[in-house]
Design an enzyme around this catalytic site. Structure first.
Site, PDB file in Angstrom:
ATOM      1  N   ASN A   9       0.866  -1.189   0.000  1.00 18.52           N
ATOM      2  CA  ASN A   9       0.000   0.000   0.000  1.00 18.52           C
ATOM      3  C   ASN A   9       0.899   1.234   0.000  1.00 18.52           C
ATOM      4  O   ASN A   9       1.457   1.604   1.030  1.00 18.52           O
ATOM      5  CB  ASN A   9      -0.895  -0.030   1.252  1.00 18.52           C
ATOM      6  CG  ASN A   9      -1.740   1.225   1.382  1.00 18.52           C
ATOM      7  OD1 ASN A   9      -1.886   1.986   0.426  1.00 18.52           O
ATOM      8  ND2 ASN A   9      -2.297   1.437   2.562  1.00 18.52           N
ATOM      9  N   LYS A  11       0.113   4.242  -0.318  1.00 18.33           N
ATOM     10  CA  LYS A  11      -0.557   5.449   0.220  1.00 18.33           C
ATOM     11  C   LYS A  11      -0.315   6.628  -0.731  1.00 18.33           C
ATOM     12  O   LYS A  11      -0.263   6.423  -1.942  1.00 18.33           O
ATOM     13  CB  LYS A  11      -0.086   5.740   1.639  1.00 18.33           C
ATOM     14  CG  LYS A  11      -0.137   4.496   2.530  1.00 18.33           C
ATOM     15  CD  LYS A  11       0.081   4.794   3.970  1.00 18.33           C
ATOM     16  CE  LYS A  11       0.224   3.488   4.735  1.00 18.33           C
ATOM     17  NZ  LYS A  11       0.164   3.654   6.166  1.00 18.33           N
ATOM     18  N   HIS A  96      -9.593   0.930   5.409  1.00 17.10           N
ATOM     19  CA  HIS A  96      -8.286   1.249   6.015  1.00 17.10           C
ATOM     20  C   HIS A  96      -8.499   2.274   7.122  1.00 17.10           C
ATOM     21  O   HIS A  96      -9.295   3.207   6.971  1.00 17.10           O
ATOM     22  CB  HIS A  96      -7.325   1.777   4.946  1.00 17.10           C
ATOM     23  CG  HIS A  96      -5.902   1.792   5.419  1.00 17.10           C
ATOM     24  ND1 HIS A  96      -5.437   2.726   6.320  1.00 17.10           N
ATOM     25  CD2 HIS A  96      -4.849   0.983   5.141  1.00 17.10           C
ATOM     26  CE1 HIS A  96      -4.153   2.490   6.565  1.00 17.10           C
ATOM     27  NE2 HIS A  96      -3.775   1.428   5.862  1.00 17.10           N
ATOM     28  N   GLU A  98      -6.816   4.723   8.053  1.00 16.55           N
ATOM     29  CA  GLU A  98      -6.557   6.118   7.659  1.00 16.55           C
ATOM     30  C   GLU A  98      -7.781   6.726   6.972  1.00 16.55           C
ATOM     31  O   GLU A  98      -8.042   7.917   7.088  1.00 16.55           O
ATOM     32  CB  GLU A  98      -5.312   6.187   6.755  1.00 16.55           C
ATOM     33  CG  GLU A  98      -4.046   5.906   7.554  1.00 16.55           C
ATOM     34  CD  GLU A  98      -2.864   5.450   6.733  1.00 16.55           C
ATOM     35  OE1 GLU A  98      -2.903   5.525   5.486  1.00 16.55           O
ATOM     36  OE2 GLU A  98      -1.871   4.993   7.340  1.00 16.55           O
ATOM     37  N   GLU A 168      -5.200  -5.013  10.960  1.00 16.49           N
ATOM     38  CA  GLU A 168      -4.201  -3.956  11.095  1.00 16.49           C
ATOM     39  C   GLU A 168      -4.420  -3.178  12.388  1.00 16.49           C
ATOM     40  O   GLU A 168      -5.204  -2.207  12.404  1.00 16.49           O
ATOM     41  CB  GLU A 168      -4.321  -2.979   9.924  1.00 16.49           C
ATOM     42  CG  GLU A 168      -4.072  -3.603   8.569  1.00 16.49           C
ATOM     43  CD  GLU A 168      -3.520  -2.570   7.601  1.00 16.49           C
ATOM     44  OE1 GLU A 168      -2.426  -2.807   7.080  1.00 16.49           O
ATOM     45  OE2 GLU A 168      -4.152  -1.528   7.401  1.00 16.49           O
ATOM     46  N   SER A 214       3.494  -2.009  10.457  1.00 15.53           N
ATOM     47  CA  SER A 214       4.950  -2.020  10.627  1.00 15.53           C
ATOM     48  C   SER A 214       5.573  -3.384  10.326  1.00 15.53           C
ATOM     49  O   SER A 214       6.561  -3.779  10.959  1.00 15.53           O
ATOM     50  CB  SER A 214       5.342  -1.534  12.021  1.00 15.53           C
ATOM     51  OG  SER A 214       4.927  -0.193  12.194  1.00 15.53           O
TER      52      SER A 214
HETATM   53  C1  PEP Z   1      -0.816   0.165   6.117  1.00 14.19           C
HETATM   54  O1  PEP Z   1      -0.914   1.346   5.839  1.00 14.19           O
HETATM   55  O2  PEP Z   1      -1.703  -0.614   5.767  1.00 14.19           O
HETATM   56  C2  PEP Z   1       0.354  -0.272   6.875  1.00 14.19           C
HETATM   57  C3  PEP Z   1       0.355  -1.488   7.353  1.00 14.19           C
HETATM   58  O3  PEP Z   1       1.373   0.632   7.033  1.00 14.19           O
HETATM   59  P1  PEP Z   1       2.823   0.343   7.668  1.00 14.19           P
HETATM   60  O4  PEP Z   1       3.315  -0.966   7.103  1.00 14.19           O
HETATM   61  O5  PEP Z   1       3.658   1.502   7.247  1.00 14.19           O
HETATM   62  O6  PEP Z   1       2.635   0.255   9.153  1.00 14.19           O
END
Ligand code: PEP
Length: 251
Positions: A9, A11, A96, A98, A168, A214
């Site tokens: 992703n 973003k 998501h 966000e 997540e 992460s």
């Molecule tokens: C995400 O945005 O779905 C995500 C898991 O981000 P990150 O791996 O940067 O934590």
């Protein structure tokens, strides 16, 4: 047996040139031969060109990061599921954290988007996750159950086969603080048990469950070695070709 899948992703990141370079470096990597499905989720503006590359490569596909809850018409700035499907994109990410937090996407909106996606042949990567307060108050299982019950569990079994779930935890997204592999496995196994209960054991055992938060080249192997973790939804570490390739090879 469930397939393995890693979704990057991006973003709202990368210039056009950086996007082209990243896709070229990963799609031409000769070290990728482990049958893992590799999915790029670029910003909309790059989706057509990334999709064209992926259509020529076995195991590669694309995801949109979002789609409109409307089908078409006077909705300036929106992108419909039908338009995404016309680029031969396979997936769309819905729910998501966000989007829930920064764009106020409620369950009602998520359900409308999901219906648009499924009606237009897109598979849905549906995200769920608890925040740090909920985790510390030991409410994480209840929160995930509620998030799924008010959205994807409203689907009938025929549509549910087109759903991938990404767990997540919000406290792990972009923070460098990963859930331990035991915490992730515990939640994935819980989610699978909910699917068994809502649908049936066959559906539970076939549904792909991804971990996100992460996940990186150093912790992917341990996370992916867990029984109910079928791959990852990767943010930051998907922007660097060697990190993303290491993650893809972590099965
Ligand atoms: C995400 O945005 O779905 C995500 C898991 O981000 P990150 O791996 O940067 O934590």
């Amino acid at each position: 047996m469930r397939k393995k899948i890693v979704v990057g992703n991006w973003k709202m990141n990368l210039s056009r040139k950086e996007a082209d370079d990243l896709v070229r470096e990963i799609s031409q990597s000769t070290s990728l031969d482990n049958n893992t499905e590799i999915v790029f989720a670029p910003p909309f503006i790059y989706l057509d060109s990334v999709s064209s590359v992926c259509l020529n490569r076995q195991f590669f596909s694309t995801a949109a990061q979002n789609c409109s809850s409307y089908s078409n018409g006077a909705y300036t700035g929106e992108i419909s599921a039908q338009m995404i499907d016309s680029l031969e994109v396979k997936y769309v990410i819905i729910g998501h954290s966000e989007r829930r937090q920064n764009f106020n996407e409620t369950d009602k909106v998520l359900n409308l988007k999901m219906n648009q996606a499924l009606k237009n042949n897109l598979n849905v990567i549906f995200c769920c996750g608890e925040d740090i307060n909920q985790r510390e108050a030991n409410q994480h299982f209840d929160i995930i159950e509620k998030q799924l019950s008010s959205t994807i569990f409203k689907l009938d079994i025929h549509n549910f086969k087109d759903i991938i779930i990404a767990y997540e935890p919000i406290w792990a997204i972009g923070t460098g603080k990963t859930a331990s592999s035991d915490q992730a496995q515990e939640m994935h196994s819980f989610i699978r048990s909910l699917i068994d209960k809502r649908y049936d054991n066959k559906t539970g055992s076939l549904t792909l469950l991804l971990y996100g938060g992460s996940c990186n080249a150093s912790n992917a192997y341990e996370l992916f070695s867990k029984e109910d973790i079928d791959g990852g939804l990767i943010g930051g570490a998907s922007l660097n070709s060697s990190d993303f390739i290491s993650i893809i090879k972590s099965f």
